[in-house]
Scaffold this motif. Structure first.
Motif, PDB file in Angstrom:
ATOM      1  N   ALA A   1      41.378  33.274  46.599  1.00 32.25           N
ATOM      2  CA  ALA A   1      41.145  33.679  45.215  1.00 32.25           C
ATOM      3  C   ALA A   1      40.677  35.120  45.152  1.00 32.25           C
ATOM      4  N   ASP A   2      41.144  35.815  44.138  1.00 32.44           N
ATOM      5  CA  ASP A   2      40.716  37.185  43.840  1.00 32.44           C
ATOM      6  C   ASP A   2      39.583  37.072  42.823  1.00 32.44           C
ATOM      7  N   VAL A   3      38.361  37.200  43.320  1.00 34.60           N
ATOM      8  CA  VAL A   3      37.177  36.882  42.520  1.00 34.60           C
ATOM      9  C   VAL A   3      36.446  38.153  42.106  1.00 34.60           C
ATOM     10  N   VAL A   4      35.991  38.178  40.864  1.00 34.67           N
ATOM     11  CA  VAL A   4      35.098  39.229  40.388  1.00 34.67           C
ATOM     12  C   VAL A   4      33.707  38.606  40.262  1.00 34.67           C
TER      13      VAL A   4
ATOM     14  N   PHE B   1      32.009  36.097  37.754  1.00 43.29           N
ATOM     15  CA  PHE B   1      32.284  36.599  36.409  1.00 43.29           C
ATOM     16  C   PHE B   1      33.670  36.155  35.964  1.00 43.29           C
ATOM     17  N   SER B   2      34.651  36.353  36.821  1.00 38.98           N
ATOM     18  CA  SER B   2      36.018  35.928  36.514  1.00 38.98           C
ATOM     19  C   SER B   2      36.812  35.791  37.806  1.00 38.98           C
ATOM     20  N   ILE B   3      37.951  35.111  37.690  1.00 38.15           N
ATOM     21  CA  ILE B   3      38.860  34.962  38.820  1.00 38.15           C
ATOM     22  C   ILE B   3      40.250  35.377  38.389  1.00 38.15           C
ATOM     23  N   ASN B   4      40.859  36.248  39.131  1.00 34.95           N
ATOM     24  CA  ASN B   4      42.225  36.671  38.832  1.00 34.95           C
ATOM     25  C   ASN B   4      43.195  35.684  39.492  1.00 34.95           C
ATOM     26  N   ASP B   5      44.023  36.152  40.398  1.00 34.17           N
ATOM     27  CA  ASP B   5      44.974  35.256  41.052  1.00 34.17           C
ATOM     28  C   ASP B   5      44.266  34.234  41.940  1.00 34.17           C
TER      29      ASP B   5
END
Length: 120
Positions: free
Chosen positions: A97-100, A29-33
């Motif tokens: 990666a911080d992944v959603v 859905f999205s990736i933060n850091d």
């Protein structure tokens, strides 16, 4: 299932350059850091550089002025441009990666690592 796949490592002489890439794939859905870490033989894994989704960066003092982290959000890819390489940069480099994900809880994911060897 989220996967991070690194590429671009190799053998280079001191003073040379390499560019690492890390592509995230799966139901994202999205990736933060996103970031790069490295681990040399007999040493603990250490932070090299990180970048937020907005493009803010941080890097270790040992690589400032030589390494540049960047990302392409449309491709879910993070890069590490490494210039003026030194023998002490020799290590396995890991992408993080911080992944959603779309269908599961968010979390931190690691790539399999890519070897960078700098000869003197």
């Amino acid at each position: 299932q989220v996967q991070l796949v690194e590429s671009g490592g190799g053998l280079v002489q001191a003073g040379g350059s390499l560019r690492l890439s890390c592509a995230a794939s799966g139901s994202i859905f999205s990736i933060n850091d996103m970031g790069w870490y490295r681990q040399a033989p007999g040493k603990q894994r250490e932070l090299v550089a990180t970048i937020t989704s907005g493009g803010s960066t941080k890097s270790a003092d040992s690589v400032k002025g030589r390494f540049t982290i960047s990302r392409d959000n449309a491709k879910n890819t993070v890069y590490l441009q490494m210039n003026s390489l030194k023998p002490e940069d020799t290590a396995v480099y890991y992408c993080n990666a911080d992944v959603v994900p779309r269908y599961s809880d968010s979390g931190r994911y690691w790539g399999q690592g890519t070897q960078v060897t700098v000869s003197s």
